[in-house]
Enzyme design. Structure first.
Site, PDB file in Angstrom:
ATOM      1  N   ALA A  61     -60.046 -19.935  52.014  1.00  0.00           N
ATOM      2  CA  ALA A  61     -61.408 -19.550  51.617  1.00  0.00           C
ATOM      3  C   ALA A  61     -62.195 -18.853  52.714  1.00  0.00           C
ATOM      4  O   ALA A  61     -63.156 -18.130  52.429  1.00  0.00           O
ATOM      5  CB  ALA A  61     -62.158 -20.788  51.125  1.00  0.00           C
TER       6      ALA A  61
ATOM      7  N   GLY B 115     -52.061 -14.546  45.988  1.00  0.00           N
ATOM      8  CA  GLY B 115     -52.181 -13.183  46.499  1.00  0.00           C
ATOM      9  C   GLY B 115     -51.490 -12.996  47.827  1.00  0.00           C
ATOM     10  O   GLY B 115     -51.210 -11.877  48.235  1.00  0.00           O
ATOM     11  N   THR B 116     -51.183 -14.081  48.505  1.00  0.00           N
ATOM     12  CA  THR B 116     -50.495 -13.989  49.792  1.00  0.00           C
ATOM     13  C   THR B 116     -49.170 -13.275  49.630  1.00  0.00           C
ATOM     14  O   THR B 116     -48.465 -13.484  48.634  1.00  0.00           O
ATOM     15  CB  THR B 116     -50.245 -15.397  50.369  1.00  0.00           C
ATOM     16  OG1 THR B 116     -51.465 -16.140  50.362  1.00  0.00           O
ATOM     17  CG2 THR B 116     -49.719 -15.308  51.798  1.00  0.00           C
TER      18      THR B 116
ATOM     19  N   PRO C 165     -48.392  -8.928  44.512  1.00  0.00           N
ATOM     20  CA  PRO C 165     -48.548  -8.325  45.836  1.00  0.00           C
ATOM     21  C   PRO C 165     -49.824  -7.510  45.968  1.00  0.00           C
ATOM     22  O   PRO C 165     -50.316  -7.287  47.063  1.00  0.00           O
ATOM     23  CB  PRO C 165     -47.306  -7.431  45.977  1.00  0.00           C
ATOM     24  CG  PRO C 165     -46.881  -7.160  44.586  1.00  0.00           C
ATOM     25  CD  PRO C 165     -47.237  -8.384  43.791  1.00  0.00           C
TER      26      PRO C 165
ATOM     27  N   PHE D 148     -53.604  -6.822  43.598  1.00  0.00           N
ATOM     28  CA  PHE D 148     -54.427  -7.072  42.412  1.00  0.00           C
ATOM     29  C   PHE D 148     -55.280  -5.867  42.028  1.00  0.00           C
ATOM     30  O   PHE D 148     -56.028  -5.928  41.043  1.00  0.00           O
ATOM     31  CB  PHE D 148     -55.341  -8.291  42.636  1.00  0.00           C
ATOM     32  CG  PHE D 148     -54.638  -9.609  42.513  1.00  0.00           C
ATOM     33  CD1 PHE D 148     -54.134 -10.249  43.633  1.00  0.00           C
ATOM     34  CD2 PHE D 148     -54.463 -10.207  41.272  1.00  0.00           C
ATOM     35  CE1 PHE D 148     -53.475 -11.470  43.526  1.00  0.00           C
ATOM     36  CE2 PHE D 148     -53.809 -11.427  41.150  1.00  0.00           C
ATOM     37  CZ  PHE D 148     -53.317 -12.056  42.274  1.00  0.00           C
TER      38      PHE D 148
ATOM     39  N   HIS E  30     -52.730   0.379  56.409  1.00  0.00           N
ATOM     40  CA  HIS E  30     -53.624  -0.778  56.324  1.00  0.00           C
ATOM     41  C   HIS E  30     -54.430  -0.939  57.599  1.00  0.00           C
ATOM     42  O   HIS E  30     -54.134  -0.345  58.633  1.00  0.00           O
ATOM     43  CB  HIS E  30     -52.833  -2.067  56.069  1.00  0.00           C
ATOM     44  CG  HIS E  30     -52.322  -2.192  54.686  1.00  0.00           C
ATOM     45  ND1 HIS E  30     -51.145  -1.594  54.273  1.00  0.00           N
ATOM     46  CD2 HIS E  30     -52.848  -2.792  53.592  1.00  0.00           C
ATOM     47  CE1 HIS E  30     -50.955  -1.847  52.993  1.00  0.00           C
ATOM     48  NE2 HIS E  30     -51.971  -2.563  52.559  1.00  0.00           N
ATOM     49  N   HIS E  31     -55.419  -1.826  57.512  1.00  0.00           N
ATOM     50  CA  HIS E  31     -56.224  -2.226  58.673  1.00  0.00           C
ATOM     51  C   HIS E  31     -55.314  -2.891  59.708  1.00  0.00           C
ATOM     52  O   HIS E  31     -54.313  -3.512  59.380  1.00  0.00           O
ATOM     53  CB  HIS E  31     -57.321  -3.198  58.215  1.00  0.00           C
ATOM     54  CG  HIS E  31     -56.792  -4.414  57.535  1.00  0.00           C
ATOM     55  ND1 HIS E  31     -56.458  -5.583  58.219  1.00  0.00           N
ATOM     56  CD2 HIS E  31     -56.505  -4.670  56.230  1.00  0.00           C
ATOM     57  CE1 HIS E  31     -56.011  -6.477  57.369  1.00  0.00           C
ATOM     58  NE2 HIS E  31     -56.015  -5.946  56.161  1.00  0.00           N
TER      59      HIS E  31
ATOM     60  N   LYS F 204     -53.888  -6.833  59.794  1.00  0.00           N
ATOM     61  CA  LYS F 204     -52.862  -7.342  58.881  1.00  0.00           C
ATOM     62  C   LYS F 204     -51.692  -7.877  59.674  1.00  0.00           C
ATOM     63  O   LYS F 204     -51.236  -7.243  60.627  1.00  0.00           O
ATOM     64  CB  LYS F 204     -52.427  -6.205  57.959  1.00  0.00           C
ATOM     65  CG  LYS F 204     -51.385  -6.597  56.926  1.00  0.00           C
ATOM     66  CD  LYS F 204     -51.135  -5.473  55.939  1.00  0.00           C
ATOM     67  CE  LYS F 204     -50.097  -5.809  54.906  1.00  0.00           C
ATOM     68  NZ  LYS F 204     -50.393  -7.054  54.175  1.00  0.00           N
TER      69      LYS F 204
HETATM   70  N1  LIG Z   1     -52.321  -9.483  46.488  1.00  0.00           N
HETATM   71  C1  LIG Z   1     -53.312  -8.702  46.923  1.00  0.00           C
HETATM   72  O1  LIG Z   1     -53.931  -7.925  46.162  1.00  0.00           O
HETATM   73  C2  LIG Z   1     -53.718  -8.814  48.360  1.00  0.00           C
HETATM   74  C3  LIG Z   1     -54.844  -8.143  48.851  1.00  0.00           C
HETATM   75  C4  LIG Z   1     -55.210  -8.343  50.198  1.00  0.00           C
HETATM   76  C5  LIG Z   1     -54.470  -9.184  51.000  1.00  0.00           C
HETATM   77  N2  LIG Z   1     -53.357  -9.781  50.476  1.00  0.00           N
HETATM   78  C6  LIG Z   1     -52.564 -10.719  51.250  1.00  0.00           C
HETATM   79  O2  LIG Z   1     -53.316 -11.916  51.324  1.00  0.00           O
HETATM   80  C7  LIG Z   1     -53.014 -12.598  52.536  1.00  0.00           C
HETATM   81  C8  LIG Z   1     -54.299 -12.907  53.254  1.00  0.00           C
HETATM   82  O3  LIG Z   1     -54.888 -11.688  53.639  1.00  0.00           O
HETATM   83  P1  LIG Z   1     -56.301 -11.768  54.415  1.00  0.00           P
HETATM   84  O4  LIG Z   1     -56.616 -10.379  54.856  1.00  0.00           O
HETATM   85  O5  LIG Z   1     -57.276 -12.535  53.589  1.00  0.00           O
HETATM   86  O6  LIG Z   1     -55.891 -12.629  55.705  1.00  0.00           O
HETATM   87  P2  LIG Z   1     -56.847 -13.536  56.622  1.00  0.00           P
HETATM   88  O7  LIG Z   1     -56.073 -13.834  57.840  1.00  0.00           O
HETATM   89  O8  LIG Z   1     -58.193 -12.914  56.713  1.00  0.00           O
HETATM   90  O9  LIG Z   1     -57.032 -14.887  55.756  1.00  0.00           O
HETATM   91  C9  LIG Z   1     -56.051 -15.884  55.716  1.00  0.00           C
HETATM   92  C10 LIG Z   1     -56.789 -17.221  55.656  1.00  0.00           C
HETATM   93  O10 LIG Z   1     -55.830 -18.253  55.444  1.00  0.00           O
HETATM   94  C11 LIG Z   1     -56.180 -19.341  56.294  1.00  0.00           C
HETATM   95  N3  LIG Z   1     -55.022 -20.220  56.493  1.00  0.00           N
HETATM   96  C12 LIG Z   1     -54.025 -20.115  57.391  1.00  0.00           C
HETATM   97  N4  LIG Z   1     -53.155 -21.133  57.253  1.00  0.00           N
HETATM   98  C13 LIG Z   1     -53.612 -21.898  56.216  1.00  0.00           C
HETATM   99  C14 LIG Z   1     -53.155 -23.065  55.553  1.00  0.00           C
HETATM  100  N5  LIG Z   1     -52.030 -23.704  55.968  1.00  0.00           N
HETATM  101  N6  LIG Z   1     -53.873 -23.551  54.503  1.00  0.00           N
HETATM  102  C15 LIG Z   1     -55.019 -22.940  54.111  1.00  0.00           C
HETATM  103  N7  LIG Z   1     -55.512 -21.817  54.697  1.00  0.00           N
HETATM  104  C16 LIG Z   1     -54.805 -21.300  55.730  1.00  0.00           C
HETATM  105  C17 LIG Z   1     -56.673 -18.678  57.568  1.00  0.00           C
HETATM  106  O11 LIG Z   1     -57.424 -19.592  58.356  1.00  0.00           O
HETATM  107  C18 LIG Z   1     -57.515 -17.549  56.983  1.00  0.00           C
HETATM  108  O12 LIG Z   1     -58.828 -17.971  56.725  1.00  0.00           O
HETATM  109  C19 LIG Z   1     -52.041 -11.706  53.287  1.00  0.00           C
HETATM  110  O13 LIG Z   1     -50.719 -12.124  53.002  1.00  0.00           O
HETATM  111  C20 LIG Z   1     -52.275 -10.337  52.668  1.00  0.00           C
HETATM  112  O14 LIG Z   1     -51.143  -9.493  52.721  1.00  0.00           O
HETATM  113  C21 LIG Z   1     -52.972  -9.617  49.195  1.00  0.00           C
HETATM  114  O1  LIG Z   2     -55.040  -6.382  53.496  1.00  0.00           O
HETATM  115  C1  LIG Z   2     -53.887  -6.788  53.251  1.00  0.00           C
HETATM  116  O2  LIG Z   2     -53.211  -7.548  54.007  1.00  0.00           O
HETATM  117  C2  LIG Z   2     -53.235  -6.371  51.981  1.00  0.00           C
HETATM  118  N1  LIG Z   2     -52.114  -6.966  51.657  1.00  0.00           N
HETATM  119  C3  LIG Z   2     -51.398  -6.738  50.447  1.00  0.00           C
HETATM  120  C4  LIG Z   2     -50.006  -6.215  50.748  1.00  0.00           C
HETATM  121  O3  LIG Z   2     -49.434  -6.667  51.788  1.00  0.00           O
HETATM  122  O4  LIG Z   2     -49.504  -5.409  49.951  1.00  0.00           O
HETATM  123  C5  LIG Z   2     -52.165  -5.917  49.443  1.00  0.00           C
HETATM  124  C6  LIG Z   2     -52.922  -4.824  50.052  1.00  0.00           C
HETATM  125  C7  LIG Z   2     -53.864  -5.342  51.123  1.00  0.00           C
END
Ligand SMILES: NC(=O)c1ccc[n+]([C@@H]2O[C@H](COP(=O)([O-])OP(=O)(O)OC[C@H]3O[C@@H](n4cnc5c(N)ncnc54)[C@H](O)[C@@H]3O)[C@@H](O)[C@H]2O)c1
Ligand SMILES: O=C(O)C1=N[C@H](C(=O)O)CCC1
Length: 250
Positions: A9, A76-77, A106, A108, A135-136, A139
């Site tokens: 969160a 989403g992870t 992967p 949304f 990406h940023h 990541k």
């Molecule tokens: N599916 C999609 O559309 C989409 C979009 C963006 C990002 N992502 C993916 O989502 C994931 C997160 O991206 P982000 O940019 O939010 O990363 P982030 O690092 O900003 O957020 C991850 C969060 O998870 C927390 N965390 C770590 N270990 C944990 C645990 N054991 N239990 C609970 N929380 C824990 C961290 O403290 C952090 O707050 C990445 O894998 C990214 O690739 C997917």
């Molecule tokens: O910001 C990220 O991290 C993202 N992760 C997803 C991926 O690994 O494809 C989705 C796009 C953004």
């Protein structure tokens, strides 16, 4: 009212999901957990659907724990492979509820989902295809889950069409040709100022098709996340579903 918990969160995505759930008139935010919190605070007594955006190293463990708690999970992870997916299927086969559902995507964002779909449709018409994800720089994983999913979809389409390997006379590669995913080269760019972007290049003699999706802001992912929450809450999706295209009439 759909009772929704968020795991991860405090993250870039998780914080957006918290706000999106709070703003949804048909949803109630129950638990907002992050690293160090006891995930078993979430149960079917207080939550219907969990949204999990953490890090690849912990997501499988979180999902397995949540399955044991009897709740549905929208994930989403990224960082999922066939072995991890099979572990989720196995856990669901003896879950507390027979109708329990896990949904993993992967990406949304509708732009990325459609780009993936279009690339798979186009793949069999082109001698060459490569994927570039951008990406940023915060990541942690590369290539992106989206690019891996796109490359695998292209490779599957080519295989089903009986296509040969792509032409490539590279004799010495210091790593600049990227990662090869099922025969498709994938390249990752990390750049301050970017958010999430993907470009698929498909080539034939004398022509190229470029398919590009850009997520300029994480708000772009929220409609898809809420669609997944509502879809799982509505039932009828027991087991594991992968990819938002499953919930769209593509
Ligand atoms: N599916 C999609 O559309 C989409 C979009 C963006 C990002 N992502 C993916 O989502 C994931 C997160 O991206 P982000 O940019 O939010 O990363 P982030 O690092 O900003 O957020 C991850 C969060 O998870 C927390 N965390 C770590 N270990 C944990 C645990 N054991 N239990 C609970 N929380 C824990 C961290 O403290 C952090 O707050 C990445 O894998 C990214 O690739 C997917
Ligand atoms: O910001 C990220 O991290 C993202 N992760 C997803 C991926 O690994 O494809 C989705 C796009 C953004």
């Amino acid at each position: 009212m759909i009772r929704v918990a968020v795991v991860g969160a405090r993250g870039r995505m998780g914080s957006h999901v918290v706000e999106a759930v709070r703003s949804a008139s048909d949803m109630e935010l129950t638990e907002s957990l992050d690293a160090g919190d006891d995930i078993k605070q979430i149960s079917k007594d207080n939550t219907d659907v969990v949204v999990e955006f953490t890090v690849p190293a912990v997501s499988l463990g979180n999902v397995l724990a949540l399955i044991e708690q009897g709740v549905d999970v929208v994930v989403g992870t990224t960082g999922w492979d066939d072995d991890k997916l099979e572990q989720v299927r196995e856990a669901l086969s003896h879950a507390p509820r027979a109708d329990q559902a896990v949904f993993i995507a992967p990406n949304f964002a509708i732009s990325a989902v459609l780009a993936d779909y279009f690339a798979a449709k186009a793949a069999k018409y082109f001698e060459s295809a490569e994927v570039i994800e951008l990406h940023h720089p915060d990541k942690v994983d590369a290539p992106s889950g989206t690019a891996l999913h796109t490359a695998r979809a292209i490779a599957q389409a080519r295989q089903e069409a009986g296509m040969p390997a792509m032409p490539d006379n590279t004799q010495s590669d210091g790593g600049s040709r990227g990662q090869v995913v099922d025969g498709v080269h994938v390249h990752a760019v990390r750049l301050r100022g970017l958010n999430a972007h993907e470009e698929v290049l498909l080539g034939n003699a004398g022509e190229q098709l470029s398919i590009r999706a850009d997520s300029f802001d994480r708000i772009s992912f929220m409609p898809g996340v809420l669609l997944a929450v509502r879809t799982l809450a509505g039932g009828g999706h027991a087991g594991l579903t992968v990819g938002l295209d499953a919930f769209l009439d593509l």
